[in-house]
Design an enzyme around this catalytic site. Structure first.
Site, mmCIF file in Angstrom:
data_model
loop_
_atom_site.group_PDB
_atom_site.id
_atom_site.type_symbol
_atom_site.label_atom_id
_atom_site.label_comp_id
_atom_site.label_asym_id
_atom_site.label_seq_id
_atom_site.Cartn_x
_atom_site.Cartn_y
_atom_site.Cartn_z
ATOM 1 N N GLU A 29 4.748 43.632 2.274
ATOM 2 C CA GLU A 29 6.085 44.231 2.328
ATOM 3 C C GLU A 29 7.126 43.135 2.550
ATOM 4 O O GLU A 29 6.835 42.091 3.144
ATOM 5 C CB GLU A 29 6.076 45.285 3.457
ATOM 6 C CG GLU A 29 7.368 46.008 3.733
ATOM 7 C CD GLU A 29 7.955 46.803 2.583
ATOM 8 O OE1 GLU A 29 8.139 46.228 1.492
ATOM 9 O OE2 GLU A 29 8.301 47.985 2.797
ATOM 10 N N ASP A 30 8.331 43.376 2.079
ATOM 11 C CA ASP A 30 9.398 42.381 2.231
ATOM 12 C C ASP A 30 9.879 42.292 3.676
ATOM 13 O O ASP A 30 10.010 41.205 4.231
ATOM 14 C CB ASP A 30 10.576 42.681 1.277
ATOM 15 C CG ASP A 30 11.059 44.136 1.330
ATOM 16 O OD1 ASP A 30 10.541 44.936 2.151
ATOM 17 O OD2 ASP A 30 11.954 44.472 0.550
ATOM 18 N N ASP A 32 11.918 46.899 9.248
ATOM 19 C CA ASP A 32 13.209 47.137 9.875
ATOM 20 C C ASP A 32 12.999 48.209 10.948
ATOM 21 O O ASP A 32 12.587 47.893 12.061
ATOM 22 C CB ASP A 32 14.184 47.553 8.767
ATOM 23 C CG ASP A 32 15.615 47.672 9.232
ATOM 24 O OD1 ASP A 32 15.967 47.028 10.229
ATOM 25 O OD2 ASP A 32 16.392 48.411 8.590
ATOM 26 N N PHE A 59 21.993 42.225 7.702
ATOM 27 C CA PHE A 59 21.510 42.676 6.400
ATOM 28 C C PHE A 59 21.284 41.472 5.495
ATOM 29 O O PHE A 59 22.183 40.664 5.281
ATOM 30 C CB PHE A 59 22.492 43.655 5.755
ATOM 31 C CG PHE A 59 21.853 44.400 4.620
ATOM 32 C CD1 PHE A 59 21.084 45.531 4.861
ATOM 33 C CD2 PHE A 59 21.986 43.946 3.313
ATOM 34 C CE1 PHE A 59 20.462 46.204 3.817
ATOM 35 C CE2 PHE A 59 21.371 44.620 2.269
ATOM 36 C CZ PHE A 59 20.604 45.746 2.504
ATOM 37 N N ARG A 80 18.337 40.307 -5.877
ATOM 38 C CA ARG A 80 16.890 40.148 -5.681
ATOM 39 C C ARG A 80 16.414 38.759 -6.118
ATOM 40 O O ARG A 80 15.495 38.199 -5.544
ATOM 41 C CB ARG A 80 16.110 41.190 -6.503
ATOM 42 C CG ARG A 80 16.239 42.608 -5.971
ATOM 43 C CD ARG A 80 15.177 43.485 -6.617
ATOM 44 N NE ARG A 80 15.469 44.903 -6.480
ATOM 45 C CZ ARG A 80 15.133 45.641 -5.416
ATOM 46 N NH1 ARG A 80 14.511 45.094 -4.396
ATOM 47 N NH2 ARG A 80 15.417 46.925 -5.387
#
Ligand code: IMP
Ligand code: MG
Length: 179
Positions: free
Chosen positions: A95-96, A99, A148, A161
């Protein structure tokens, strides 16, 4: 909007190489599936898989948990499921970013129901301040503050991206609304 570099492409590659070596040391024999969570982890999945020397198998899963903006919709939906059965395999979710943890908490439970030998998580980035659901991240690239970020797969409304670095996306000073 302005971009401020947080993690350089070189630092990312160095950390990914370390994580790959760790995975080689940790996993026993047997089938290991690296599950790419689309679309944010596409580069991490591609680079991590090549930093691992043992045999791995690749598959892809689409999940949507965010709307088009910066805040989670709180709702997790599988938009593309795996092509393969996970029964008896080792599963590493790639996963990136973790959060709130809502996405990975949900996903881990869904994949565990498919009777794999093990399920672990590798996440490039971790924002621990924002956690709502406690999830165990076996391989974590970098802890970052509650800001963010975009780049290296991460987007804001599908943009940014393809940036090689991870950058903080911040409003320009003259973007502030007055009146
Ligand atoms: P969680 O369910 O709140 O842990 O959200 C995980 C997902 O939210 C990630 O897979 C990302 O797609 C997205 N996300 C969370 N933080 C960021 C960020 O800073 N930039 C871009 N996407 C993010
Ligand atoms: Mg994502």
């Amino acid at each position: 909007m302005a971009l401020r570099q947080l993690i350089s492409a070189e630092s990312i590659q160095a950390r990914v190489t370390e994580i790959g070596a760790q995975i080689d040391r940790d996993y026993p024999d047997g089938v290991l599936y690296l599950i790419c969570i689309l679309k944010g982890s596409c580069y991490f999945h591609a680079d991590l898989s090549r930093a691992i020397k043992r045999d791995v198998f690749l598959d892809f899963m689409g999940i949507s948990s965010y709307g088009k903006g910066k805040t989670s919709s709180g709702e997790v939906k599988i938009t593309k499921d795996l092509d393969i059965s996970l029964e008896g395999t080792h599963v590493l979710i790639v996963e990136d970013i973790v959060d709130t943890g809502v996405t990975l908490d949900y996903l881990t439970r869904v994949l565990e129901e498919r009777k794999p030998k093990s399920v672990r998580i590798a996440a490039l980035l971790d924002k621990p301040d924002r956690r709502i659901k406690q999830v165990k991240v076996a391989y974590s690239g970098f802890q970052i503050p509650d800001e963010f970020v975009v780049g290296y797969g991460l987007d804001y409304a599908e943009k940014y991206r393809n940036l090689p670095d991870v950058c903080v996306l911040e409003p320009d000073e003259d973007d502030s609304v007055t009146g």
